[in-house]
Every structure is written in C-alpha cells, then in structure tokens.
Design an enzyme around this catalytic site. Structure first.
Site, PDB file in Angstrom:
ATOM      1  N   SER A  81       0.828  -1.199   0.000  1.00 22.51           N
ATOM      2  CA  SER A  81       0.000   0.000   0.000  1.00 22.51           C
ATOM      3  C   SER A  81       0.862   1.248   0.000  1.00 22.51           C
ATOM      4  O   SER A  81       1.963   1.257   0.558  1.00 22.51           O
ATOM      5  CB  SER A  81      -0.862  -0.059   1.265  1.00 22.51           C
ATOM      6  OG  SER A  81      -1.301   1.213   1.612  1.00 22.51           O
ATOM      7  N   TYR A 101      -2.328  -0.438  10.418  1.00 26.08           N
ATOM      8  CA  TYR A 101      -2.496  -1.024   9.079  1.00 26.08           C
ATOM      9  C   TYR A 101      -1.255  -0.747   8.236  1.00 26.08           C
ATOM     10  O   TYR A 101      -0.680  -1.642   7.620  1.00 26.08           O
ATOM     11  CB  TYR A 101      -3.745  -0.420   8.400  1.00 26.08           C
ATOM     12  CG  TYR A 101      -3.739  -0.641   6.908  1.00 26.08           C
ATOM     13  CD1 TYR A 101      -4.084  -1.875   6.377  1.00 26.08           C
ATOM     14  CD2 TYR A 101      -3.329   0.367   6.029  1.00 26.08           C
ATOM     15  CE1 TYR A 101      -4.032  -2.105   5.002  1.00 26.08           C
ATOM     16  CE2 TYR A 101      -3.275   0.146   4.667  1.00 26.08           C
ATOM     17  CZ  TYR A 101      -3.628  -1.091   4.163  1.00 26.08           C
ATOM     18  OH  TYR A 101      -3.560  -1.302   2.811  1.00 26.08           O
ATOM     19  N   LYS A 131       1.913  -3.256   6.509  1.00 20.79           N
ATOM     20  CA  LYS A 131       2.379  -3.303   5.114  1.00 20.79           C
ATOM     21  C   LYS A 131       3.888  -3.064   5.044  1.00 20.79           C
ATOM     22  O   LYS A 131       4.588  -3.699   4.260  1.00 20.79           O
ATOM     23  CB  LYS A 131       1.617  -2.275   4.262  1.00 20.79           C
ATOM     24  CG  LYS A 131       0.137  -2.609   4.097  1.00 20.79           C
ATOM     25  CD  LYS A 131      -0.072  -3.963   3.424  1.00 20.79           C
ATOM     26  CE  LYS A 131      -1.508  -4.390   3.378  1.00 20.79           C
ATOM     27  NZ  LYS A 131      -1.705  -5.768   2.870  1.00 20.79           N
TER      28      LYS A 131
HETATM   29  C1  WQD Z   1      -9.721   8.542   1.370  1.00 12.32           C
HETATM   30  C2  WQD Z   1      -9.915   9.967   1.771  1.00 12.32           C
HETATM   31  C3  WQD Z   1     -10.376  10.257   4.113  1.00 12.32           C
HETATM   32  C4  WQD Z   1     -14.293   8.428   4.235  1.00 12.32           C
HETATM   33  C5  WQD Z   1      -6.859   3.587   1.615  1.00 12.32           C
HETATM   34  C6  WQD Z   1      -7.065   2.142   1.967  1.00 12.32           C
HETATM   35  C7  WQD Z   1      -5.828   1.510   2.368  1.00 12.32           C
HETATM   36  C8  WQD Z   1      -4.613   1.901   1.526  1.00 12.32           C
HETATM   37  C9  WQD Z   1      -4.521   3.330   1.276  1.00 12.32           C
HETATM   38  C10 WQD Z   1      -4.324   0.297  -0.230  1.00 12.32           C
HETATM   39  C11 WQD Z   1      -9.247  10.295   3.107  1.00 12.32           C
HETATM   40  C12 WQD Z   1     -11.532  10.712   3.268  1.00 12.32           C
HETATM   41  C13 WQD Z   1     -13.078   8.902   3.783  1.00 12.32           C
HETATM   42  C14 WQD Z   1     -15.286   9.357   4.647  1.00 12.32           C
HETATM   43  C15 WQD Z   1     -13.772  11.145   4.130  1.00 12.32           C
HETATM   44  N1  WQD Z   1      -4.456   1.390   0.249  1.00 12.32           N
HETATM   45  N2  WQD Z   1     -12.834  10.234   3.746  1.00 12.32           N
HETATM   46  N3  WQD Z   1     -14.972  10.678   4.574  1.00 12.32           N
HETATM   47  O1  WQD Z   1      -7.441   6.212   4.118  1.00 12.32           O
HETATM   48  O2  WQD Z   1      -6.483   6.770   1.870  1.00 12.32           O
HETATM   49  O3  WQD Z   1      -6.717   4.388   2.726  1.00 12.32           O
HETATM   50  O4  WQD Z   1      -5.739   3.753   0.772  1.00 12.32           O
HETATM   51  O5  WQD Z   1      -4.521  -0.568  -0.699  1.00 12.32           O
HETATM   52  O6  WQD Z   1      -6.078   0.173   2.315  1.00 12.32           O
HETATM   53  O7  WQD Z   1      -8.043   1.998   2.976  1.00 12.32           O
HETATM   54  O8  WQD Z   1      -8.694   5.677   1.933  1.00 12.32           O
HETATM   55  O9  WQD Z   1     -10.991   5.775   1.124  1.00 12.32           O
HETATM   56  O10 WQD Z   1     -10.600   5.567   3.596  1.00 12.32           O
HETATM   57  O11 WQD Z   1     -10.041   7.707   2.445  1.00 12.32           O
HETATM   58  O12 WQD Z   1     -13.559  12.353   4.117  1.00 12.32           O
HETATM   59  O13 WQD Z   1     -16.385   9.014   5.105  1.00 12.32           O
HETATM   60  O14 WQD Z   1     -11.313  10.179   1.992  1.00 12.32           O
HETATM   61  O15 WQD Z   1     -10.172  11.079   5.223  1.00 12.32           O
HETATM   62  O16 WQD Z   1      -8.759  11.601   3.005  1.00 12.32           O
HETATM   63  P1  WQD Z   1      -7.299   5.861   2.714  1.00 12.32           P
HETATM   64  P2  WQD Z   1     -10.157   6.103   2.278  1.00 12.32           P
END
Ligand code: WQD
Length: 348
Positions: free
Chosen positions: A130, A155, A159
C-alpha cells in the site's frame, strides 16, 4: 511432469482478489484456486465470477492464520506457478482502534503463506502492499525508492513489516522471487456491475461511502477535515480503478515468470499519478450520477495522511502497465455496483 499452471489467490472473494481472478481467467491460461474464509467477503462473489467468466472457482474456506490448514491446501494443490497474496484487513481507522486484529491477522497469515511457498517450492509471490508505507510525505509524487515514512496507522505498519519480511525471505531463499505492489486508492467496480467492493461490512472507504450516501444507506456523509494544507483543505489521494489494479497483477506475475526482474525482490507503485481531493471526488461523483450528495465537514480522521499520489514511471517502463480508467469511469462503475445491490441481476 505437468507444467505449473495454477495460481493461488488468497482473499479471492475480496475486492481486488475477485477482480484479479477475472483478469487471470480472461487474459491468461492459468487455473485459479482461491483461499478465502469470507471474513470480509461473500461466497456469492464466486457465483458472479462464474457468471462473468463461465469458470467455476475452487475456494478453500480456511483462515490463513491457521498454519496446519494452510499447509494442507498446499499439499493438495499441485502445479502452482505462483501465489498472489491479497488476504488482509485494510481499514486504516479500524486498525488504529484495534491494532491486535491487524498485527495478528496481516502478519501471521503472510508468514504462513510464505512458509508454504518455500515448502512447496513455489517460485513466484506477489504481495498487496500500500502507498500507506510512505507515511506523510512532502516530496510528491512518490517514487518506489522513497524510504518508508513513519507509519501513520497499525495497518500501514503491517504493510511496511510485510514488505520487510518478504524482502528477508527472498534474500534468505534464492528459490523465491517476489513483487510488492503498492496500491494507491483502489475504487470502482467491474464494468458488468456484478462485482465490486463487498457489501458485507460497513463501508469505510471514501467511494463506497459516497455511493452509500447517494443511495440513502447513509443519511449524510462526513468529509474528514477541511483545513489540511491542500488546494481545498481536504486530503488528496490517487484513486485508481480496481480493474486496472487487477491487470497490474497479471503483468507482475508474467514479469516474474518471464524472468524480467533484475533482483529477487521488486516494488511497484500502482496509481494513476493524479492527486484528487475529497471534495473533487465528491464533485466527480455528483457529475456522473446527477445526484446531489449530502455531506458535512467533520473533524480529521486519526491515521490519515495529508496528500499522496504516485510516480508512475517505474510501473509503466518496467512492468509495461498503464491505467486505463478515468476518474469519471471509476465513479460510474462504483455507482452501477451500488445500484446493482438494490436491483440484483440474477446469476442463474
Ligand atoms: C480517502 C480519503 C479520508 C471516508 C486507503 C485504503 C488503504 C490503503 C490506502 C491500499 C481520506 C476521506 C473517507 C469518509 C472522508 N491502500 N474520507 N470521509 O485512508 O487513503 O486508505 O488507501 O490498498 O487500504 O483503505 O482511503 O478511502 O478511507 O479515504 O472524508 O467518510 O477520503 O479522510 O482523506 P485511505 P479512504
């Protein structure tokens, strides 16, 4: 001796695993065997893969943390050309609240699968890593040789540790070669609308939350923070279509099988190279769906990095992989999959 023509996919009913199985079946001559205990997925996914590809999947419903049971599978299954190890927990926020769940599951399952690869003389191993291994980074876009940053969540730490473990295995055991694929933010769904992100557990990634909100499963979504030092104050990510990610696994497996790798252990970023803010993602969804999304601005989510997107040169030049789907297509397919949940296409 029969040629090695089977690929073992752990987490085959999962989000990226299921899309990769489809790519494997549709674009290669490999057989696929899955190991998935449905802890965060559904057996129905295999019916849907069968509907799309016309092929039945053998799945072992086994917990990868149970070494004895995993060993039994590797004793039964012969002619294995390689393993693609997806199975892992992946929620950043949950890992902050429940570190044991992440350290125990993600690390012990990886060790068990690696041990089985050695025992069964399986030469090729691909690991789901990741972009979270880079931590909070100011030098963007990130390149594969950028050193690990401080892990912002358990998490992310699993990784980083996973990559180190694999590197140590490929150093200690010359018969094993491996690739770590660092996913940025996989989103969207298969163009058929038949498979997508699992509806089993509560959504916690941005795009499923957007589509859940639009359909009314979530009354109002929260944007986690709007005072980050970014162009609109919200976090920036590199969203990439899951089918593009799946296709990269085929490229990676062939890269190992065809001995194109320069060393026993290689790393590739899987992103589009474009950073998109949370508000921009919401707006892209609103545009393709014609829906006005209900959202409020909330506090920052612990464990979030501010901004990250990928340097794509290495995966393009060495793997020969380039993503094809646009942000609009990511949103369109995610929305089609959400709509499919309320009005499912019959599988038989
Ligand atoms: C994206 C953005 C949140 C939900 C993911 C995977 C992880 C890894 C990396 C691999 C962030 C914002 C989210 C909501 C929001 N990759 N958000 N409101 O945290 O980047 O992690 O990518 O494979 O496995 O989980 O992804 O989709 O949770 O969040 O504002 O209700 O959306 O704060 O900025 P994240 P995400």
């Amino acid at each position: 001796m029969k040629s090695k023509n089977t690929i073992i996919v752990t987490g085959g009913a999962g989000y990226i695993g299921s899309h990769t199985i489809i790519e494997l079946l549709e674009t290669t001559g490999f057989n696929v065997v899955s190991i998935d205990n449905f802890s965060n997925s559904s057996a129905k996914t295999f019916e849907r893969i069968e509907k799309i590809t016309g092929r039945k999947i053998t799945n072992y419903e086994v917990d990868l943390c149970s070494k004895n049971n995993v060993e039994k599978i590797f004793e039964i299954e012969k002619n294995i050309a390689g393993v693609i190890h997806f199975a892992a927990y992946k929620s950043v926020g949950e890992s902050v609240l429940n570190p044991y769940k992440y350290y125990h599951n993600n690390i012990s399952s990886l060790l068990n699968v690696l041990e089985c690869c050695l025992k069964s003389n399986i030469p090729n191993f691909i690991f789901s890593s990741s972009c979270s291994v880079y931590g909070n980074i100011s030098q963007l876009p990130v390149k594969e040789d950028t050193p690990f940053g401080k892990a912002e969540s358990p998490y992310a730490y699993t990784k980083q540790a996973g990559e180190e473990i694999i590197k140590d295995y490929t150093t200690a055991f010359n018969q094993l070669q491996a690739i770590a694929l660092r996913y940025f933010n996989p989103v969207g769904a298969h163009i058929s609308g038949l498979i997508g992100e699992s509806p089993i557990n509560k959504a916690n990634n941005l795009v499923p939350i957007i589509t859940n909100t639009a359909i009314g499963k979530i009354e109002q979504m929260t944007v986690f923070g709007n005072d980050y030092p970014t162009r609109d104050g919200t976090c920036i990510r590199d969203y990439i279509h899951v089918t593009d990610i799946a296709a990269a696994h085929i490229k990676a497996m062939m890269y190992l099988i065809n001995s194109q790798n320069k060393s026993n252990y290689s790393i590739f970023n899987l992103g589009t190279g474009t950073g998109v803010s949370v508000l921009e993602a919401i707006s892209a969804f609103e545009k393709i769906s014609g829906q006005k999304l209900k959202y409020t601005i909330g506090s920052k989510r612990p464990g979030d990095v501010i901004a990250i997107y990928s340097d794509t040169a290495k995966s393009e030049n060495e793997l020969g992989w380039k993503p094809k789907f646009t942000l609009e297509e990511m949103m369109e397919t995610a929305w089609k999959w959400e709509l499919e949940q309320i009005n499912p296409i019959p599988t038989s």
